[in-house]
Design an enzyme around this catalytic site. Structure first.
Site, short mmCIF file in Angstrom:
data_model
loop_
_atom_site.label_atom_id
_atom_site.label_comp_id
_atom_site.label_asym_id
_atom_site.label_seq_id
_atom_site.Cartn_x
_atom_site.Cartn_y
_atom_site.Cartn_z
CG ASP A 1 -2.01 1.03 1.14
OD1 ASP A 1 -2.95 0.81 0.36
OD2 ASP A 1 -1.92 2.05 1.85
CD GLU B 1 -2.77 2.36 -3.03
OE1 GLU B 1 -3.96 2.69 -2.96
OE2 GLU B 1 -1.96 2.61 -2.12
#
Length: 271
Positions: A7, A48
């Site tokens: 993330d 991401e």
């Protein structure tokens, strides 16, 4: 483990006022790759990196992340399907294919931070099916956010786009025998896996057909991408070419059937 979904990968280490894409962040990912590949050479790290694709590409040059999500293409799928722009969609796919190293970009439509596909398309199963067709026939490595394949709905706040998977019309949508942390969507009795499994025309059946096609055809998985120009703007046309086969993909992004059209190919990898 088989791998990691990382993330906010561009925000790892700050340097002064610079909070993203710092050299220290890139250096850390290079070190990280040597460690997890030493433990398991087949392990996969997908990042991401929610920014422009040129910055994303810096992480995909072979010594950092294996793969990163293509947010620009995800937005393009939604935008082009909404405006029935097949030709524009073809150009957007071409840009990603030419920018990123082969097999390094992860395609998707929406994720856990965005309003769900079905809500974005205001409940249009036809548009959701078209978006799925683009995702699963185009280049890149497709990721499907759970529930996308059955048409689950959900808008912000985040809790309402992360509701329990709708497996059946049973209590709590078949997700649990207990009480789920978040309540299930109210439409779970009509939008669920069990119901759509029995319907050959359902969104789930459409996704399953596309996944089988992709698994069975190397060209759809690893083939080159060649844009084909159609004289009808609503038509998305392209070739997927591998050593084993060549597949012509035609997707009508329009609201009406198209019976007459012509195709033009300026260059070809065909021998």
């Amino acid at each position: 483990v088989d791998g990691f979904r990382l993330d906010a990968a561009r925000h790892l280490i700050e340097e002064g006022q610079n909070q993203e894409n710092t050299e220290a962040t890139h250096a850390w990912w290079r070190d990280f790759k040597t460690v997890y590949k030493a433990a398991n050479p087949e392990a996969l790290a997908v990042g991401e990196i929610w920014t422009n694709n040129y910055a994303v590409n810096d992480y995909l040059q072979g010594d950092e992340l294996d793969m990163a999500f293509d947010f620009e293409l995800a937005k393009a799928i939604l935008d082009n399907v909404r405006r029935y722009d097949g030709r524009g969609m073809g150009g957007d796919m071409k840009r990603s294919f030419e920018l990123f190293p082969a097999g390094s970009y992860a395609t998707f439509i929406t994720n856990h931070d965005q309003e769900r596909v079905m809500s974005t398309f205001l409940g249009s199963t036809e548009k959701a099916a078209t978006a799925g067709s683009i995702l699963l026939t185009g280049p890149g490595v497709p990721f499907i956010y759970y529930g996308e394949e059955i048409g689950m709905s959900g808008t912000k706040p985040d809790e309402l786009i992360r509701t329990p998977m709708q497996w059946s019309a049973e209590a709590s949508a078949g997700f649990t025998n207990g009480r789920p942390w978040e309540s299930v969507n109210q439409d779970y009795t009509t939008v669920n896996v069990a119901l759509e499994m029995e319907d050959p025309n359902s969104l789930l059946s459409h996704y399953r057909t596309l996944i089988h096609l992709r698994n069975n055809h190397a060209a759809l998985r690893v083939g080159e991408y060649v844009q084909v120009r159609a004289d009808q703007n609503q038509v998305l046309a392209f070739l997927r070419i591998s050593q084993e086969e060549t597949i012509l993909v035609l997707i009508n992004l329009g609201a009406k059937d198209i019976n007459e059209y012509s195709l033009e190919l300026q260059r070809s990898l065909l021998s």
